[in-house]
Scaffold this active site. Structure first.
Site, mmCIF file in Angstrom:
data_model
loop_
_atom_site.group_PDB
_atom_site.id
_atom_site.type_symbol
_atom_site.label_atom_id
_atom_site.label_comp_id
_atom_site.label_asym_id
_atom_site.label_seq_id
_atom_site.Cartn_x
_atom_site.Cartn_y
_atom_site.Cartn_z
ATOM 1 N N ASP A 1 32.779 -68.907 -88.375
ATOM 2 C CA ASP A 1 34.187 -68.653 -88.095
ATOM 3 C C ASP A 1 34.278 -67.325 -87.342
ATOM 4 O OD1 ASP A 1 36.874 -67.450 -88.522
ATOM 5 O OD2 ASP A 1 37.237 -69.270 -89.684
ATOM 6 N N GLU B 1 40.884 -72.832 -85.710
ATOM 7 C CA GLU B 1 41.551 -72.493 -86.959
ATOM 8 C C GLU B 1 42.192 -71.124 -86.755
ATOM 9 O OE1 GLU B 1 40.393 -72.972 -91.529
ATOM 10 O OE2 GLU B 1 39.769 -71.041 -90.705
ATOM 11 N N GLU C 1 38.239 -61.952 -98.646
ATOM 12 C CA GLU C 1 38.459 -63.293 -99.174
ATOM 13 C C GLU C 1 37.384 -63.746 -100.148
ATOM 14 O OE1 GLU C 1 39.847 -66.210 -96.334
ATOM 15 O OE2 GLU C 1 40.399 -64.621 -94.931
ATOM 16 N N HIS D 1 34.571 -72.210 -85.973
ATOM 17 C CA HIS D 1 36.015 -71.982 -85.942
ATOM 18 C C HIS D 1 36.330 -70.995 -84.832
ATOM 19 C CE1 HIS D 1 37.317 -73.490 -90.199
ATOM 20 N NE2 HIS D 1 37.338 -74.434 -89.289
ATOM 21 N N ARG E 1 43.129 -63.488 -85.506
ATOM 22 C CA ARG E 1 43.308 -64.866 -85.935
ATOM 23 C C ARG E 1 44.388 -65.600 -85.152
ATOM 24 N NH1 ARG E 1 42.140 -66.588 -92.212
ATOM 25 N NH2 ARG E 1 40.884 -68.399 -91.657
ATOM 26 N N GLU F 1 31.099 -72.114 -95.556
ATOM 27 C CA GLU F 1 31.670 -71.103 -94.671
ATOM 28 C C GLU F 1 31.597 -69.704 -95.280
ATOM 29 O OE1 GLU F 1 35.856 -70.206 -92.258
ATOM 30 O OE2 GLU F 1 35.840 -71.654 -93.914
ATOM 31 N N HIS G 1 36.282 -64.410 -89.060
ATOM 32 C CA HIS G 1 35.553 -63.730 -90.132
ATOM 33 C C HIS G 1 34.375 -62.937 -89.567
ATOM 34 C CE1 HIS G 1 37.895 -65.750 -93.165
ATOM 35 N NE2 HIS G 1 37.517 -66.941 -92.748
#
Length: 270
Positions: free
Chosen positions: A186, A247, A159, A212, A218, A153, A189
């Site tokens: 994702d 997620e 991060e 995701h 988020r 990922e 992201h």
């Protein structure tokens, strides 16, 4: 495609980006009641609930296990695949191998997200990339032997500083000798990093293994500003048939977040 919802079984991390929490039985039964096809698990290690509980619940409900996360290896144990200490890297690889084996019992891939680590003061970029590449080769081959894939990922810049862009990660996968590694897209992201999410997915369709499903903030899709419609259209056009897994934060509460997610999935993919 399969609708999928995340379940965390790690109470100490409550507040993280997983929709349902704590009770495996309650969360699985809630997931099937709402109409999800699959669940994605975040656990503290290669187990979930009591012995045979997960298998019995999946058999009873007909849900699939979409994936298992490995992030507890870093968050709880401080393990990363790019740590400057060789012993810690070895423990990280061992942890991921165990998670691969756990997921493979249910034909589910393991996901490497935060366990990839970063480069910085104590490790150069090149060394970190070499460690990551070596780990993906080994773990991808191991996933192959178990009949599953390993999902890598790309994360946003806050991060990790290894791979933030989906197509850059595609180039990494292209260079591996193993064919046991695919990529996770994702949307949270990607909203931060990508110029055009749909374009990146189209160009990198060959490596897409998991999605995701989360909005720009988020929260569950429908509570932010990400334009999901063209992304959903692209996923359909490229023939993606894997999980679209929520997620996201359990906002404003787990049940509402779960309902919002399945409603959004049906809106864009039905």
């Amino acid at each position: 495609m399969k609708s999928c919802i995340t379940i965390s079984l790690v109470p100490s991390l409550k507040g993280g980006p997983w929709i349902l929490w704590d009770s495996l039985e309650k969360s699985v039964k809630e997931s099937v009641r709402l109409g999800f096809d699959a669940i994605e698990l975040f656990t503290d290690g290669p187990q979930a609930g009591e012995k045979n509980e997960l298998r019995n619940l999946l058999n009873e409900t007909g849900l699939a296990l979409g994936a298992v996360g490995t992030g507890a290896g870093k968050v709880l144990n401080g393990l990363t695949l790019t740590h400057p200490d060789q012993n810690i890297r070895a423990k990280a690889i061992s942890f991921v191998r165990e998670m691969i084996d756990f997921g493979a019992q249910f034909n589910a891939p393991a996901i490497i997200g935060s366990m990839q680590g970063s480069y910085g003061e104590n490790i150069s970029k090149q060394d970190a990339l070499n460690y990551l590449t070596d780990a993906l080769e080994e773990l991808g081959d191991h996933a192959n032997t178990q009949g599953v894939s390993l999902i890598y990922e790309p994360l946003n810049r806050y991060e990790t500083n290894l791979f933030n862009l989906y197509l850059d990660a595609c180039e990494l996968i292209d260079q591996l000798s193993t064919n046991g590694v695919s990529l996770l897209a994702d949307l949270f992201h990607m909203n931060i990093e990508e110029d055009n999410i749909s374009d990146s997915l189209q160009k990198g369709a060959r490596h897409l293994g998991h999605v995701h499903f989360a909005d720009s903030n988020r929260k569950p899709v429908g509570n932010g500003h990400t334009n999901i419609a063209p992304i959903a259209k692209t996923l359909q056009e490229i023939g993606y048939d894997g999980c679209v897994s929520a997620e996201a934060f359990a906002w404003p509460d787990p049940l509402t977040a779960a309902r919002t997610t399945i409603d959004s999935y049906r809106k864009f993919f039905s």
